[in-house]
Design an enzyme around this catalytic site. Structure first.
Site, PDB file in Angstrom:
ATOM      1  N   HIS A 200       0.805  -1.227   0.000  1.00  0.00           N
ATOM      2  CA  HIS A 200       0.000   0.000   0.000  1.00  0.00           C
ATOM      3  C   HIS A 200       0.832   1.267   0.000  1.00  0.00           C
ATOM      4  CE1 HIS A 200       0.057   1.485   4.326  1.00  0.00           C
ATOM      5  NE2 HIS A 200       0.679   0.336   4.441  1.00  0.00           N
ATOM      6  N   THR A 236      -3.227 -20.310   2.696  1.00  0.00           N
ATOM      7  CA  THR A 236      -3.525 -20.117   1.278  1.00  0.00           C
ATOM      8  C   THR A 236      -3.290 -18.666   0.868  1.00  0.00           C
ATOM      9  OG1 THR A 236      -5.199 -21.853   1.391  1.00  0.00           O
ATOM     10  CG2 THR A 236      -5.303 -20.356  -0.481  1.00  0.00           C
ATOM     11  N   CYS A 323       1.466   5.003  11.985  1.00  0.00           N
ATOM     12  CA  CYS A 323       1.470   3.833  12.871  1.00  0.00           C
ATOM     13  C   CYS A 323       1.815   4.197  14.308  1.00  0.00           C
ATOM     14  CB  CYS A 323       2.463   2.790  12.352  1.00  0.00           C
ATOM     15  SG  CYS A 323       2.044   2.162  10.714  1.00  0.00           S
TER      16      CYS A 323
END
Length: 381
Positions: A200, A236, A323
């Site tokens: 991102h 997966t 963050c």
């Protein structure tokens, strides 16, 4: 209500139209890439294409790319996995300006009994190579140093660090989350053993990242399950997000020759206009060796957070890493470079992207200048 000018590309980027197109196409691909039938093979083809695209962007081989859920996961896998795979070594080295996604895994190792050395940086945010070399010990397993800082943009001399590490038999991990798509990142030229990528930050969606692990590098998994991603990242694969990351990597490789000088031009124009309108403004970070899109500056006599709040309807930017906490505390990065409390409090991070226009730069500089003048005249701090 008008849309604010977006100047927070270091926090996240919009998804590129080409990437959205790939995501849309992949929505109908529901096969499990580990299945051997036609649906599974199609999904696996998408994953392997993306692996090749990411590898090409950083001059790696596809087998050296591990897909993860984000850069934080990549950093944890690299630091914890490489350290725990070492034999008879219990010392790691990092820097004082690392992102929490690097610092916290290092601190976890310290809690597990490892010795941790946190290197200081100079006033521009650079580590000293001689100081680094002096702290390497016979039991040093790993050095983890970011390629570029997410707040001030300073770019570290990674290739020089790699030469020191390689000569002493120490592994080197580099968090390049902020660098990909903005500057050239070539793992062969850099000489790193592992390198972190965040989707991102270069126009892919959130929730996907990658870790380059040089062939032959010792690394243990930190999660356990089936044998996905060389048994280093069980679960997966998120085919849609992985394919999107691959397309973003392809775009980044194609755009970089034009993107880097364009970003630098916008960044420098923004700084020049702000300096012309605001006496005493201070640049934080290295004046030359920093990301072409990143401008961290300290506004005199005001709080950077209050300044952005006053212009919130017109500009979207931040005082530092998204963050970190949203309080008015002094940035750890600015404290590490020796900034005074007032200078740190007045800091703002403005980061441009490939969608930013020159007209937006002109508008943003005027908006910020006017907001600052209003606050100073009213003695708002």
């Amino acid at each position: 209500m008008t849309t604010p000018i977006y100047l927070d590309y270091n926090a996240t980027t919009p998804i590129a139209p080409e990437v959205i197109s790939v995501i849309t196409q992949c929505l109908v691909e529901f096969g499990n890439p580990s299945s051997s039938h036609a649906y599974g093979r199609r999904a696996n083809e998408l994953v392997q294409l993306a692996r090749a695209q990411v590898a090409q962007l950083i001059t790696a081989t596809p087998a050296e790319i591990i897909f993860t859920g984000c850069a934080t996961e990549s950093n944890n896998l690299a630091i914890l996995g490489m350290a725990r795979a070492s034999v008879n070594k219990k010392h790691i080295i990092t820097s004082a300006i690392e992102h929490p996604a690097v610092m916290q895994p290092c601190l976890q190792l310290q809690r597990e009994g490892w010795d941790l050395t946190v290197l200081p940086v100079d006033a521009n945010g650079l580590i000293n190579l001689e100081v680094l070399a002096s702290h390497i010990r016979p039991d040093t397993a790993l050095i983890s140093i970011m390629h570029s800082n997410n707040e001030i943009g300073t770019i570290q001399p990674i290739s020089d660090i790699a030469l020191i590490a390689r000569a002493r038999g120490v592994l080197l991990h580099v968090d390049a989350a902020q660098s990909i798509g903005k500057v050239k990142v070539d793992v062969k030229e850099l000489g790193v053993d592992a390198l972190t990528i965040a989707g991102h930050k270069f126009y892919a969606p959130k929730g996907v990242g990658a870790l380059y692990v040089r062939e032959g590098t010792p690394i243990n998994p930190i999660m356990y399950g089936a044998g996905h991603e060389r048994s280093l990242r069980p679960g997966t694969e998120n085919v849609i997000a992985v394919a999107a990351l691959g397309e973003a990597a392809r775009l980044a490789a194609a755009r970089l020759p034009e993107a880097e000088p364009y970003l630098k031009q916008l960044r420098d124009e923004l700084l020049s206009r702000l300096q012309a309108g605001i006496p005493g403004i201070i640049l934080n970070g290295h004046p030359e060796h920093r990301l072409p899109n990143t401008l961290n500056i300290s506004f005199p006599d005001v709080s950077g957070r209050a300044l952005l709040e006053s212009a919130a309807g017109q500009i979207a930017a931040s005082v530092g890493s998204a963050c970190h906490s949203h309080g008015d505390a002094v940035s750890g990065v600015l404290a590490a470079i020796g900034a005074s409390a007032d200078r740190a409090r007045g800091s703002v991070r403005l980061s441009v992207g490939i969608s930013t226009t020159e007209d937006e730069i002109k508008q943003a500089s005027q908006i910020l200048t006017n907001s600052w003048k209003t606050m100073v005249s009213k003695h708002i701090r």
